[in-house]
Design a protein around this motif. Structure first.
Motif, PDB file in Angstrom:
ATOM      1  N   THR A  38       7.547   8.944  -5.937  1.00 19.34           N
ATOM      2  CA  THR A  38       6.622   9.524  -5.521  1.00 19.34           C
ATOM      3  C   THR A  38       6.008  10.240  -6.727  1.00 19.34           C
TER       4      THR A  38
ATOM      5  N   VAL B 128       2.179  11.054  -3.368  1.00 19.36           N
ATOM      6  CA  VAL B 128       1.592   9.440  -3.212  1.00 19.36           C
ATOM      7  C   VAL B 128       2.852   8.868  -3.387  1.00 19.36           C
ATOM      8  N   ASP B 129       3.378   8.071  -2.405  1.00 23.93           N
ATOM      9  CA  ASP B 129       4.482   7.148  -2.859  1.00 23.93           C
ATOM     10  C   ASP B 129       4.203   5.896  -3.328  1.00 23.93           C
ATOM     11  N   ASN B 130       5.100   5.177  -3.949  1.00 27.77           N
ATOM     12  CA  ASN B 130       4.941   3.926  -4.727  1.00 27.77           C
ATOM     13  C   ASN B 130       5.928   3.046  -4.007  1.00 27.77           C
ATOM     14  N   PRO B 131       5.930   2.153  -3.284  1.00 26.37           N
ATOM     15  CA  PRO B 131       6.740   1.305  -2.476  1.00 26.37           C
ATOM     16  C   PRO B 131       6.993  -0.011  -3.233  1.00 26.37           C
ATOM     17  N   ASN B 132       6.099  -0.032  -4.527  1.00 23.37           N
ATOM     18  CA  ASN B 132       6.143  -1.555  -5.045  1.00 23.37           C
ATOM     19  C   ASN B 132       7.484  -1.289  -6.274  1.00 23.37           C
TER      20      ASN B 132
ATOM     21  N   SER C  53       0.914  -1.378   0.148  1.00 25.18           N
ATOM     22  CA  SER C  53       0.010  -0.176  -0.123  1.00 25.18           C
ATOM     23  C   SER C  53       1.064   1.261  -0.001  1.00 25.18           C
ATOM     24  N   SER C  54       0.478   2.216  -0.840  1.00 27.12           N
ATOM     25  CA  SER C  54       1.061   3.561  -0.668  1.00 27.12           C
ATOM     26  C   SER C  54       0.646   4.285   0.274  1.00 27.12           C
ATOM     27  N   THR C  55       1.335   5.400   0.522  1.00 25.45           N
ATOM     28  CA  THR C  55       0.965   6.670   1.694  1.00 25.45           C
ATOM     29  C   THR C  55       0.749   7.769   0.823  1.00 25.45           C
TER      30      THR C  55
ATOM     31  N   LEU D 117      -4.502   2.954  -6.938  1.00 30.96           N
ATOM     32  CA  LEU D 117      -3.375   2.918  -7.703  1.00 30.96           C
ATOM     33  C   LEU D 117      -3.565   1.496  -8.432  1.00 30.96           C
TER      34      LEU D 117
END
Length: 152
Positions: free
Chosen positions: A117, A70-74, A46-48, A147
């Motif tokens: 991000t 919005v971040d993309n930790p994937n 999940s993003s934050t 997303l």
């Protein structure tokens, strides 16, 4: 004549032997095998959403902008398909919930790279008749980003 026959017989036997050797060599080149391969998929993280610039200068009836990140930790690129509208929580000083709202975003443009991000701007609005306890407050507006994978 016997010598000619022996030669012919030798040539025939040699040709058969050569054909057998070529057949075995050809068979070796045409051999095949069977088996399987395996792969495992990753699980989406999940993003934050974090504020980047506050919606400063709000007063009764005012509209201003609020910028969020919005971040993309994937490990794959994503696109933001939507950001939900937000409504402020009640403050500790008695300002009621819903005093400040934001409109959502549908289909904003851009791709967020893996581990990267994206920045998005929302319109924030204060209601026309807020309580006096809403002066000099920081408003927290919960948001949700949807997303989707942008992998090609």
């Amino acid at each position: 004549m016997e010598t000619k026959t022996k030669r012919r017989l030798g040539a025939i036997v040699g040709g058969i032997a050569l054909a057998c050797v070529a057949g075995v060599a050809l068979a070796a080149w045409l051999s095949s095998g069977a088996g399987t391969a395996e792969g495992t998929s990753t699980q989406a993280v999940s993003s934050t959403i974090t504020p980047q610039d506050r919606a400063a200068g709000l007063y009764p009836g005012a509209t201003t902008t609020a910028t969020v990140r919005v971040d993309n930790p994937n490990p794959y690129p994503v696109i933001v398909t939507a950001i939900s509208p937000g409504s402020s929580n009640a403050t500790g000083d008695g300002c009621p919930a819903g005093t400040v709202t934001t409109g959502g975003l549908t289909s904003p443009t851009g791709t967020i790279p893996p581990g990267g991000t994206g920045t998005y701007t929302l319109q924030a609005k204060m209601i026309a008749d807020p309580a006096n306890s809403c002066q000099d407050q920081t408003f927290v507006l919960p948001l949700t980003a949807s997303l989707a994978s942008a992998a090609t």
